[in-house]
Structure formats: structure tokens, C-alpha cells
Design an enzyme around this catalytic site. Structure first.
Site, mmCIF file in Angstrom:
data_model
loop_
_atom_site.group_PDB
_atom_site.id
_atom_site.type_symbol
_atom_site.label_atom_id
_atom_site.label_comp_id
_atom_site.label_asym_id
_atom_site.label_seq_id
_atom_site.Cartn_x
_atom_site.Cartn_y
_atom_site.Cartn_z
ATOM 1 N N GLY A 73 41.353 35.390 37.235
ATOM 2 C CA GLY A 73 42.580 35.364 38.039
ATOM 3 C C GLY A 73 42.499 34.316 39.130
ATOM 4 N N ASN A 153 46.777 43.847 46.405
ATOM 5 C CA ASN A 153 45.567 44.485 45.877
ATOM 6 C C ASN A 153 44.995 45.550 46.795
ATOM 7 O OD1 ASN A 153 45.289 41.722 47.039
ATOM 8 N ND2 ASN A 153 43.164 42.336 47.240
ATOM 9 N N CYS A 327 32.268 43.487 55.922
ATOM 10 C CA CYS A 327 31.163 43.504 56.874
ATOM 11 C C CYS A 327 30.642 42.074 57.035
ATOM 12 C CB CYS A 327 30.066 44.423 56.357
ATOM 13 S SG CYS A 327 28.867 44.792 57.608
HETATM 14 N N1 PLP Z 1 44.719 38.028 42.934
HETATM 15 C C1 PLP Z 1 44.723 39.339 43.197
HETATM 16 C C2 PLP Z 1 45.954 39.967 43.765
HETATM 17 C C3 PLP Z 1 43.578 40.113 42.939
HETATM 18 O O1 PLP Z 1 43.588 41.418 43.207
HETATM 19 C C4 PLP Z 1 42.440 39.481 42.389
HETATM 20 C C5 PLP Z 1 41.194 40.249 42.165
HETATM 21 O O2 PLP Z 1 40.974 41.283 42.725
HETATM 22 C C6 PLP Z 1 42.493 38.110 42.113
HETATM 23 C C7 PLP Z 1 43.647 37.420 42.393
HETATM 24 C C8 PLP Z 1 41.324 37.391 41.523
HETATM 25 O O3 PLP Z 1 41.115 37.766 40.183
HETATM 26 P P1 PLP Z 1 39.683 37.549 39.484
HETATM 27 O O4 PLP Z 1 38.787 38.619 40.002
HETATM 28 O O5 PLP Z 1 39.934 37.693 38.019
HETATM 29 O O6 PLP Z 1 39.239 36.184 39.842
#
Ligand code: PLP
Length: 384
Positions: A73, A153, A327
């Protein structure tokens, strides 16, 4: 320690669905060809990638050629933002995003600032919502990209991306959606969302780690960020992760086939967690939007406790959860998301994120509701 793990951190990652593993296995064993090879073994790999691309395009309501496979991602976000910004740098050098994006977006914007780009980081309201009118007001003749996440997230708030996309369309500014937390949970029709680019990550919806997806609408100018071979129509060099790509497509298809069964169950468990925790733990509050939130996200702040301490106590009971604090050199800093909501530090430091998945049960919810009030009470009494 209880033997069975109660896993409540599905926003961090998910277990590979056994059906996804089964679909992937041939491409890790017998069908190991390089998709660029012209003999039968290679062609079989390419055909598997083509099928995966078609499956994903059907869910996103786009053309298969508009799908780019990446490594995660974060890479999808990097490619979308740097790729569009650098391709348009002679037109303008202004980017608009929100202050509660994932670091994959925020740090990419910070990086571009070092090369002369100006970035507007829009504030959010107390529930984490971006105001579409604020996006509209921020757009100038110099704006080359707007990037706003579909769902956050940490706090699960679902942003008004369709509306933001409509504004961007009217103003002819490309719109990128970080949909990493929405994949497998919310509708991904890129036309309905008015998206020009959209990022996904397979490990968030029971697919394998190490596979990202980026939708790039035909006609959007994108400068590749990885130089090498001409894979992915020249947009992302590197030998394709065939098994991973097959796994990503299988996982996404299963998630949308099963959406109607899974999401209402998650929502019921989430609401029990929220109501139960707010009523049993004094000085607790929900973070994120009360209704516009992911069906699996229950996130909280508790005044006067440290999120890390709650996590360690839950871990002793074999319960895996997460906090929105980080942290750094011994001191616990509240996350940028909780700070952006305007939470006072003595609340923001005591954050807890519980994210449910399809294998959780009502019994898991009962266990958390039984043990959490005592943990918070104990930590508060130790601190006083
Ligand atoms: N964008 C959001 C909203 C995410 O929650 C995350 C991962 O937690 C990412 C991007 C990054 O994804 P990846 O862990 O596959 O690099």
C-alpha cells in the site's frame, strides 16, 4: 496465558485466507515461470496475472489496463503522489491532503516539499472528517493533486471521498484515494467515487503481504518511480509477484462476495464493544465518527493511562490490539491523528484501537468487556 489468541488488530494486518493460499500455491511451486518469458511456463504466469487484473478491474469498475500491481500500500501511495506530482511539476507544484493521512501519504508529501512542492494539510473536525468545501477553497491554479483517504486507519472515520472527488473533477484536479483500510469493506467503484487514482493493499483483506494495487485512470499522467523493465506497461518495473497478485485478486473477490455476510456481523460486535466499554470504563471516550466509521473499528481514549500499558496487559491475556501512540525515545507521543482531532494529551496518550475481523466471535467481545475495565482501573491506581 489463555491458549487461544484473540486477535483484534485487523487494521494492522489479517491472516491469509486458506482459500487464497490454495489459489497462490501453484504459482509458488509448479507454475513458477517469469511472466515476461515467452515459453509456455512464462505465458501461464502472464495469463494468471491477466486474470487477476480482470477480476480486480471488475470490482473497481475500471479497465484491466488501469490496474498497476505494486509491492504494498505504501508503494501505491508513493507512486500515485510522486508519479502525478512530478509528471505535472511544470504545470504547478501544489498538493492538497489531510492532516490525518497515513505516513505513506504524509511522508511522501514531506519528501516532495524538499523539492519545492507546497502542500496544504487540511484540518479535520472532532470526528476526523475532512470538509469538502475546505478542499474546494484550497484548490488554486497551481494544484496538481488532491489526496484524501477513504477511511482512517486509527479511528475508522469514513471520509466524504465521493464529494471531494466531484469537486476535483469539476476543477480538473486529479484525485487520489488511499483506500487501504477500505479494501474489502467499502464499495470500490472508482467511477462512483470520482477517483483518478486509488491505492489498496492485499494484506488488509486476507490476502498476502507484499502486494499493493494502484488504480490509475486512463489519461492520468504518471511518472514511474521504479526504473527497469517494462512490466506493468512501463509504470512499475520489476518481475511480477505472480503468486501474490493471484492471491490479491482472489482475496478481493472473496471479500466482496462475502461482504453482506461479514460486515453486519462486524458492525454488531463493534457496537457491543463501543457500548460496553463506554459504559464500563469511567473517563473513556470513542474516537472517530459515531456512525460514519468502518464496521470493524472500535477505538477509544482513556484519560490518565498510557495506551502502551493497556496493550501490554492485554497481551498477557493473549489479546492483540493496537494504540495510536508512538514511543519515541522513551516518551509516549500521541499520534498525529489524535492530535488533529483536538484531544488533550492526557486523553490522547491513552488510546486503544480494537479492529475486528471475520474470525472474531461474540465470545471475544465478552472477554474484552470483562478484562478491560479492570486493566484501566489498575493502571490508573498505579499512576496515582
Ligand atoms: N494507508 C493506510 C490508510 C494504511 O492503513 C496503511 C497500512 O496500515 C498503508 C497505507 C500502508 O500499507 P502497507 O502496509 O501495505 O504498505
Amino acid at each position: 496465558m489463555p491458549e487461544r489468541l484473540i486477535y483484534l488488530d485487523h487494521a494492522a494486518t489479517t491472516a491469509l485466507d486458506p482459500r487464497v493460499l490454495e489459489a497462490m500455491l501453484p504459482y509458488l511451486t509448479s507454475d513458477y515461470g517469469n511472466a515476461s518469458s515467452i515459453y509456455t511456463l512464462g505465458r501461464r504466469a502472464m495469463q494468471a496475472i491477466d486474470r487477476a487484473r480482470e477480476e480486480i478491474a471488475a470490482i473497481l469498475n475500471c479497465r484491466p489496463t488501469e490496474i498497476v500491481f505494486t509491492g504494498c500500500g505504501s508503494e501505491s501511495d508513493n507512486l500515485a503522489i510522486k508519479g502525478v506530482a512530478l509528471a505535472a511539476r511544470n504545470k504547478g507544484q501544489h498538493i492538497i491532503t489531510s492532516s490525518i493521512e497515513h505516513h505513506a501519504v504524509l511522508h511522501t508529501c514531506h519528501y516532495l516539499e524538499r523539492f519545492g512542492f507546497n502542500v496544504t494539510y487540511l484540518p479535520v473536525d472532532e470526528h476526523g472528517l475532512v470538509d469538502p468545501e475546505a478542499v474546494e477553497r484550497a484548490i488554486t491554479a497551481e494544484t496538481v493533486l488532491v489526496s484524501v483517504m477513504y477511511a482512517n486507519n486509527e479511528i475508522g472515520t469514513i471520509e466524504p471521498v465521493e464529494e471531494i472527488g466531484r469537486i476535483c473533477r469539476q476543477r480538473k484536479v486529479p484525485f487520489h484515494i488511499d483506500a487501504v483500510q477500505a479494501g474489502g469493506a467499502l464499495p470500490l467503484d472508482v467511477k462512483a467515487l470520482n477517483a483518478d487514482l486509488l491505492s489498496l493493499s492485499a494484506h488488509k483483506f486476507y490476502g498476502p503481504k507484499g502486494v499493493g494495487i494502484l488504480y490509475v485512470r486512463q489519461g492520468v499522467r504518471l511518472l514511474p518511480q521504479l526504473q527497469g523493465g517494462s512490466q506493468e506497461r512501463g509504470r512499475r518495473a520489476g518481475t511480477e509477484n505472480v503468486a501474490g497478485i493471484v492471491g490479491a485478486a482472489t482475496a478481493l473477490r472473496l471479500a466482496y462476495e462475502e461482504l453482506e455476510q461479514v460486515q453486519p456481523r462486524l458492525r454488531t460486535m463493534r457496537d457491543r464493544l463501543i457500548e460496553g466499554i463506554l459504559s464500563r470504563v469511567p473517563r473513556s471516550r470513542l474516537t472517530g465518527h459515531p456512525t460514519r466509521r468502518l464496521a470493524n473499528n472500535a477505538s477509544f481514549c482513556f484519560e490518565g493511562v498510557e495506551g502502551e500499558s493497556i496493550l501490554l496487559n492485554l497481551d498477557l491475556l493473549n489479546i492483540a490490539a493496537s494504540t495510536g501512540s508512538a514511543c519515541t525515545s522513551g516518551s509516549v507521543e500521541p499520534s498525529h491523528v489524535l492530535v488533529a482531532l483536538g484531544l488533550p494529551p492526557e486523553w490522547a496518550r491513552g488510546s486503544l484501537r480494537l479492529t475486528l475481523g471475520k474470525d472474531n466471535s461474540e465470545e471475544d467481545v465478552d472477554t474484552v468487556l470483562t478484562v478491560l475495565p479492570g486493566i484501566v482501573e489498575k493502571l490508573r491506581s498505579l499512576a496515582s
